[in-house]
Design a protein around this motif. Structure first.
Motif, PDB file in Angstrom:
ATOM      1  N   GLN A 101       0.760  -1.125  -0.130  1.00 31.59           N
ATOM      2  CA  GLN A 101       0.046   0.069   0.099  1.00 31.59           C
ATOM      3  C   GLN A 101       0.681   1.284  -0.114  1.00 31.59           C
ATOM      4  O   GLN A 101       0.613   2.454  -0.594  1.00 31.59           O
ATOM      5  CB  GLN A 101      -1.003   0.072   1.307  1.00 31.59           C
ATOM      6  CG  GLN A 101      -0.312   0.241   2.583  1.00 31.59           C
ATOM      7  CD  GLN A 101      -1.055  -0.028   3.665  1.00 31.59           C
ATOM      8  OE1 GLN A 101      -1.720  -0.956   3.877  1.00 31.59           O
ATOM      9  NE2 GLN A 101      -1.253   1.081   4.670  1.00 31.59           N
ATOM     10  N   PHE A 102       2.125   1.260   0.688  1.00 32.43           N
ATOM     11  CA  PHE A 102       2.820   2.294   0.602  1.00 32.43           C
ATOM     12  C   PHE A 102       3.652   2.513  -0.753  1.00 32.43           C
ATOM     13  O   PHE A 102       3.797   3.647  -1.216  1.00 32.43           O
ATOM     14  CB  PHE A 102       4.008   2.069   1.994  1.00 32.43           C
ATOM     15  CG  PHE A 102       3.540   1.915   3.119  1.00 32.43           C
ATOM     16  CD1 PHE A 102       2.618   2.598   3.432  1.00 32.43           C
ATOM     17  CD2 PHE A 102       4.059   1.079   3.952  1.00 32.43           C
ATOM     18  CE1 PHE A 102       1.876   2.625   4.725  1.00 32.43           C
ATOM     19  CE2 PHE A 102       3.520   0.680   5.200  1.00 32.43           C
ATOM     20  CZ  PHE A 102       2.357   1.601   5.720  1.00 32.43           C
ATOM     21  N   VAL A 103       3.782   1.307  -1.690  1.00 35.11           N
ATOM     22  CA  VAL A 103       4.326   1.587  -2.668  1.00 35.11           C
ATOM     23  C   VAL A 103       3.361   2.134  -3.945  1.00 35.11           C
ATOM     24  O   VAL A 103       3.866   3.034  -4.533  1.00 35.11           O
ATOM     25  CB  VAL A 103       4.861   0.035  -3.187  1.00 35.11           C
ATOM     26  CG1 VAL A 103       5.205  -0.018  -4.700  1.00 35.11           C
ATOM     27  CG2 VAL A 103       6.051  -0.328  -2.459  1.00 35.11           C
ATOM     28  N   SER A 104       2.129   1.560  -3.452  1.00 33.47           N
ATOM     29  CA  SER A 104       1.244   2.232  -4.259  1.00 33.47           C
ATOM     30  C   SER A 104       1.095   3.753  -4.361  1.00 33.47           C
ATOM     31  O   SER A 104       0.634   4.377  -5.322  1.00 33.47           O
ATOM     32  CB  SER A 104      -0.296   1.389  -4.357  1.00 33.47           C
ATOM     33  OG  SER A 104      -0.187  -0.060  -4.508  1.00 33.47           O
ATOM     34  N   ALA A 105       1.127   4.250  -3.103  1.00 34.02           N
ATOM     35  CA  ALA A 105       1.049   5.415  -3.013  1.00 34.02           C
ATOM     36  C   ALA A 105       1.924   6.451  -3.064  1.00 34.02           C
ATOM     37  O   ALA A 105       2.203   7.693  -2.784  1.00 34.02           O
ATOM     38  CB  ALA A 105       0.371   5.662  -1.396  1.00 34.02           C
ATOM     39  N   GLY A 106       3.133   5.723  -3.649  1.00 29.59           N
ATOM     40  CA  GLY A 106       4.312   6.404  -3.803  1.00 29.59           C
ATOM     41  C   GLY A 106       5.062   6.981  -2.486  1.00 29.59           C
ATOM     42  O   GLY A 106       5.657   8.218  -2.535  1.00 29.59           O
ATOM     43  N   GLN A 107       4.767   6.265  -1.384  1.00 21.86           N
ATOM     44  CA  GLN A 107       5.562   6.966  -0.177  1.00 21.86           C
ATOM     45  C   GLN A 107       6.755   6.187   0.160  1.00 21.86           C
ATOM     46  O   GLN A 107       7.470   6.654   1.115  1.00 21.86           O
ATOM     47  CB  GLN A 107       4.366   6.428   0.876  1.00 21.86           C
ATOM     48  CG  GLN A 107       3.199   7.355   0.659  1.00 21.86           C
ATOM     49  CD  GLN A 107       2.185   6.735   1.495  1.00 21.86           C
ATOM     50  OE1 GLN A 107       1.973   5.642   1.914  1.00 21.86           O
ATOM     51  NE2 GLN A 107       1.106   7.734   2.094  1.00 21.86           N
ATOM     52  N   ILE A 108       7.297   5.169  -0.502  1.00 24.65           N
ATOM     53  CA  ILE A 108       8.783   4.454  -0.341  1.00 24.65           C
ATOM     54  C   ILE A 108       9.581   4.856  -1.521  1.00 24.65           C
ATOM     55  O   ILE A 108       9.312   4.728  -2.593  1.00 24.65           O
ATOM     56  CB  ILE A 108       8.485   2.865   0.008  1.00 24.65           C
ATOM     57  CG1 ILE A 108       7.356   2.569   1.045  1.00 24.65           C
ATOM     58  CG2 ILE A 108       9.865   2.462   0.236  1.00 24.65           C
ATOM     59  CD1 ILE A 108       7.232   1.072   1.380  1.00 24.65           C
ATOM     60  N   LEU A 109      10.965   5.224  -0.920  1.00 22.45           N
ATOM     61  CA  LEU A 109      12.037   5.636  -2.009  1.00 22.45           C
ATOM     62  C   LEU A 109      12.466   4.321  -2.540  1.00 22.45           C
ATOM     63  O   LEU A 109      12.795   3.342  -2.031  1.00 22.45           O
ATOM     64  CB  LEU A 109      12.987   6.368  -0.930  1.00 22.45           C
ATOM     65  CG  LEU A 109      14.119   7.059  -2.140  1.00 22.45           C
ATOM     66  CD1 LEU A 109      13.850   8.074  -2.833  1.00 22.45           C
ATOM     67  CD2 LEU A 109      15.227   7.237  -1.152  1.00 22.45           C
ATOM     68  N   ASP A 110      12.611   4.322  -3.895  1.00 19.70           N
ATOM     69  CA  ASP A 110      13.294   3.413  -4.626  1.00 19.70           C
ATOM     70  C   ASP A 110      14.903   3.369  -4.451  1.00 19.70           C
ATOM     71  O   ASP A 110      15.168   4.454  -4.881  1.00 19.70           O
ATOM     72  CB  ASP A 110      13.117   3.409  -6.256  1.00 19.70           C
ATOM     73  CG  ASP A 110      13.711   2.495  -6.951  1.00 19.70           C
ATOM     74  OD1 ASP A 110      14.330   1.398  -6.332  1.00 19.70           O
ATOM     75  OD2 ASP A 110      13.709   3.043  -8.219  1.00 19.70           O
ATOM     76  N   ILE A 111      15.187   2.299  -3.904  1.00 16.96           N
ATOM     77  CA  ILE A 111      16.692   2.627  -3.372  1.00 16.96           C
ATOM     78  C   ILE A 111      17.667   1.591  -4.280  1.00 16.96           C
ATOM     79  O   ILE A 111      18.704   1.631  -4.271  1.00 16.96           O
ATOM     80  CB  ILE A 111      16.898   1.779  -1.943  1.00 16.96           C
ATOM     81  CG1 ILE A 111      16.513   0.265  -1.895  1.00 16.96           C
ATOM     82  CG2 ILE A 111      16.265   2.741  -0.999  1.00 16.96           C
ATOM     83  CD1 ILE A 111      17.035  -0.256  -0.636  1.00 16.96           C
ATOM     84  N   GLU A 112      17.101   1.298  -5.459  1.00 15.16           N
ATOM     85  CA  GLU A 112      17.798   0.321  -6.369  1.00 15.16           C
ATOM     86  C   GLU A 112      19.063   1.045  -7.105  1.00 15.16           C
ATOM     87  O   GLU A 112      20.162   0.615  -6.958  1.00 15.16           O
ATOM     88  CB  GLU A 112      16.874  -0.081  -7.695  1.00 15.16           C
ATOM     89  CG  GLU A 112      17.621  -1.160  -8.446  1.00 15.16           C
ATOM     90  CD  GLU A 112      18.382  -2.128  -7.890  1.00 15.16           C
ATOM     91  OE1 GLU A 112      19.493  -2.642  -8.378  1.00 15.16           O
ATOM     92  OE2 GLU A 112      17.675  -2.783  -6.775  1.00 15.16           O
ATOM     93  N   PRO A 113      18.786   2.524  -7.210  1.00 14.89           N
ATOM     94  CA  PRO A 113      20.048   3.276  -7.808  1.00 14.89           C
ATOM     95  C   PRO A 113      21.054   3.238  -6.787  1.00 14.89           C
ATOM     96  O   PRO A 113      22.358   3.087  -7.048  1.00 14.89           O
ATOM     97  CB  PRO A 113      19.434   4.619  -8.134  1.00 14.89           C
ATOM     98  CG  PRO A 113      17.984   4.309  -8.314  1.00 14.89           C
ATOM     99  CD  PRO A 113      17.771   3.206  -7.400  1.00 14.89           C
ATOM    100  N   TYR A 114      20.627   3.378  -5.390  1.00 13.58           N
ATOM    101  CA  TYR A 114      21.939   3.397  -4.657  1.00 13.58           C
ATOM    102  C   TYR A 114      22.466   1.831  -4.239  1.00 13.58           C
ATOM    103  O   TYR A 114      23.750   1.860  -4.011  1.00 13.58           O
ATOM    104  CB  TYR A 114      21.413   3.730  -3.081  1.00 13.58           C
ATOM    105  CG  TYR A 114      20.843   5.094  -2.837  1.00 13.58           C
ATOM    106  CD1 TYR A 114      21.660   6.051  -2.641  1.00 13.58           C
ATOM    107  CD2 TYR A 114      19.589   5.510  -2.894  1.00 13.58           C
ATOM    108  CE1 TYR A 114      21.436   7.492  -2.608  1.00 13.58           C
ATOM    109  CE2 TYR A 114      19.240   6.984  -2.861  1.00 13.58           C
ATOM    110  CZ  TYR A 114      20.013   7.750  -2.351  1.00 13.58           C
ATOM    111  OH  TYR A 114      19.735   9.140  -2.199  1.00 13.58           O
ATOM    112  N   VAL A 115      21.371   0.774  -4.221  1.00 17.07           N
ATOM    113  CA  VAL A 115      22.054  -0.259  -4.061  1.00 17.07           C
ATOM    114  C   VAL A 115      23.043  -1.056  -5.438  1.00 17.07           C
ATOM    115  O   VAL A 115      24.188  -1.468  -5.155  1.00 17.07           O
ATOM    116  CB  VAL A 115      20.862  -1.655  -4.304  1.00 17.07           C
ATOM    117  CG1 VAL A 115      21.366  -2.761  -4.461  1.00 17.07           C
ATOM    118  CG2 VAL A 115      20.138  -1.250  -2.930  1.00 17.07           C
ATOM    119  N   SER A 116      22.758  -0.465  -6.535  1.00 13.97           N
ATOM    120  CA  SER A 116      23.625  -0.481  -7.896  1.00 13.97           C
ATOM    121  C   SER A 116      24.910   0.247  -7.628  1.00 13.97           C
ATOM    122  O   SER A 116      26.001  -0.324  -7.867  1.00 13.97           O
ATOM    123  CB  SER A 116      22.662  -0.134  -9.078  1.00 13.97           C
ATOM    124  OG  SER A 116      21.814  -0.903  -9.219  1.00 13.97           O
TER     125      SER A 116
END
Length: 443
Positions: A101-116
């Protein structure tokens, strides 16, 4: 640590929301220092993560971590309220039932760029956990810990040999049901295998079930249903077609109901308000399931009786346990994304997870840190091998469902199962109706 899904996250009043403190890092110290707000719900783990925070700040003097801990239901209520108000913590502990539900609402940061960019080694984590918090090439957390389920029993009532190599099937319950019958005792001291057993006057129930498990049955019906070949949905995570109408699930629920009818398990409408561990401590039950996050509750100093753990029974398709894992989410609205990433990366690093492992509260996601947790338990004289063996067994684990509409699904399925257990419907009819309602959410 509480892992059960709870249906709904009711919004608190504005007065309560206004009383919450420390949300977002708006009160930074002078001189460029940043204070990150970090939320978790498990009071047993707060000390371990405070130690991690202290180590992190020693290495990063300009970043301080303020930890806020609150109980499970309050935690999700507060978090939902603060996210809606745009004043969420910078980082919070996340759980699979809630994070879609937090993903759908755009409330969580995508950390894939940091992980990569930082080349985080995803192979260091327990198998499969790194993929749980991903969607469409985006990543919303790194693995924090893992848990499995085992049987826990009162050693005054049963011996380890009684629970060795248990089998189960939905027709007659196998040797597992025989164990439960033997462990059930009426007020005259007769067990459930005695023809004179009086099911109307039970002193100790052989089995204490969990009926508040939402749509997952993590602590009971989901485990046994999985041994029949039942799967929750078409794909996991992010499937869209659930399978609660599978006859195998209905048969499993009917078996649980049969234990109530035989007097081996307490009726749902007469169940105590006490938790299952409290009932075990009070001598009101002999066997139930326990997640590995409950180890200290049963083997720690607070336990009033002596308990031990044993492997789950093996069903028609072998022994199965859900394996669950948490992560740490970064609020998409934080003003300190880079600093929050440093903290999340540290939480998922060997340095922090070794601290957690050495404190032997949970099993960290990093395999080497998990081994340290097992060693710490052994050093205290605790046998928790059942949880580890189940996690490592080939084909012995499954993931709980992660999809949209988690809260709605949890309520629908829990209501249908409880209606069946209360005798208001047969399981097949109740689950078929629930499945239609659940799948309609995705149309």
């Amino acid at each position: 640590m509480t892992r059960k899904t709870r249906a709904g996250a009711a919004l608190l009043s504005l007065a309560i929301a206004a009383g919450l403190t420390g949300c977002s890092a708006s009160d930074d110290d002078a001189g460029g220092a940043v204070t990150l707000d970090y939320w978790l719900w498990d009071d047993n783990q707060k000390a371990s993560y405070q130690a991690c925070a202290d180590a992190f700040t020693t290495a990063n003097p300009n970043i301080k971590i303020q930890i806020t801990q609150s109980a499970w239901e309050q935690y999700w209520q507060n978090l939902t309220t603060q996210l809606a108000a745009g004043e969420a913590p910078d980082v919070w502990t996340n759980q699979g039932s809630y994070y879609p539900q937090f993903v759908s609402a755009g409330q969580i940061l995508d950390i894939e760029p940091y992980v990569s960019a930082d080349k985080v080694d995803l192979s260091q984590y327990q198998a499969g956990l790194a993929d749980l918090f991903t969607k469409d090439g985006k990543r919303y957390g790194l693995p924090k810990d893992w848990d499995t389920i085992a049987l826990v029993y009162n050693t005054d009532r049963l011996k380890a040999s009684d629970l060795a190599d248990l089998t189960w099937n939905p027709q007659d319950g196998g040797t597992f049901e025989k164990l439960i019958a033997k462990a059930t005792v009426d007020t005259s001291g007769r067990d459930g295998l005695d023809p004179a057993f009086d099911k109307s006057k039970v002193k100790t129930y052989g089995w204490l079930p969990e009926w508040g498990d939402g749509s997952q049955g993590q602590n009971g019906w989901g485990i046994l249903a999985a041994t029949t070949g039942f799967t929750y949905l078409d794909k996991n995570p992010w499937g869209t077609q659930y399978k609660y109408d599978d006859p195998a699930l209905a048969q499993t629920i009917e078996w649980f109901k049969s234990l109530i009818a035989k007097g081996y398990s307490p009726p749902l409408d007469k169940s105590s308000t006490l938790s299952r561990d409290a009932l075990l401590n009070a001598g009101k039950g002999a066997v139930t399931t326990a997640g590995s996050w409950m180890i200290n509750s049963y083997l720690g100093d607070s336990a009033k009786a002596k308990f031990a753990f044993a492997p789950l029974p093996a069903g028609p398709q072998g022994r199965k346990t859900p394996i669950n894992g948490l992560s740490d989410a970064i609020w998409a609205g934080t003003e300190h994304k880079d600093e929050a990433w440093k903290w999340v990366k540290f939480l998922a690093s060997p340095e922090c997870q070794n601290i957690v492992g050495d404190n032997s509260v949970v099993f960290p996601a990093i395999k080497s840190a998990s081994e340290r947790s097992l060693a710490a338990h052994k050093a205290k004289g605790r046998d928790v091998q059942a949880f580890v063996d189940e996690a490592q067994a080939p084909g012995g684990t499954f993931f709980l469902p992660i999809t949209e509409h988690g809260n709605e699904i949890s309520q629908i399925v829990q209501d249908s199962i409880q209606s069946s257990v209360l005798g208001q419907s047969d399981s097949a009819t109740a689950l078929k109706k629930a499945n239609e309602q659940v799948n309609a959410l995705f149309k």
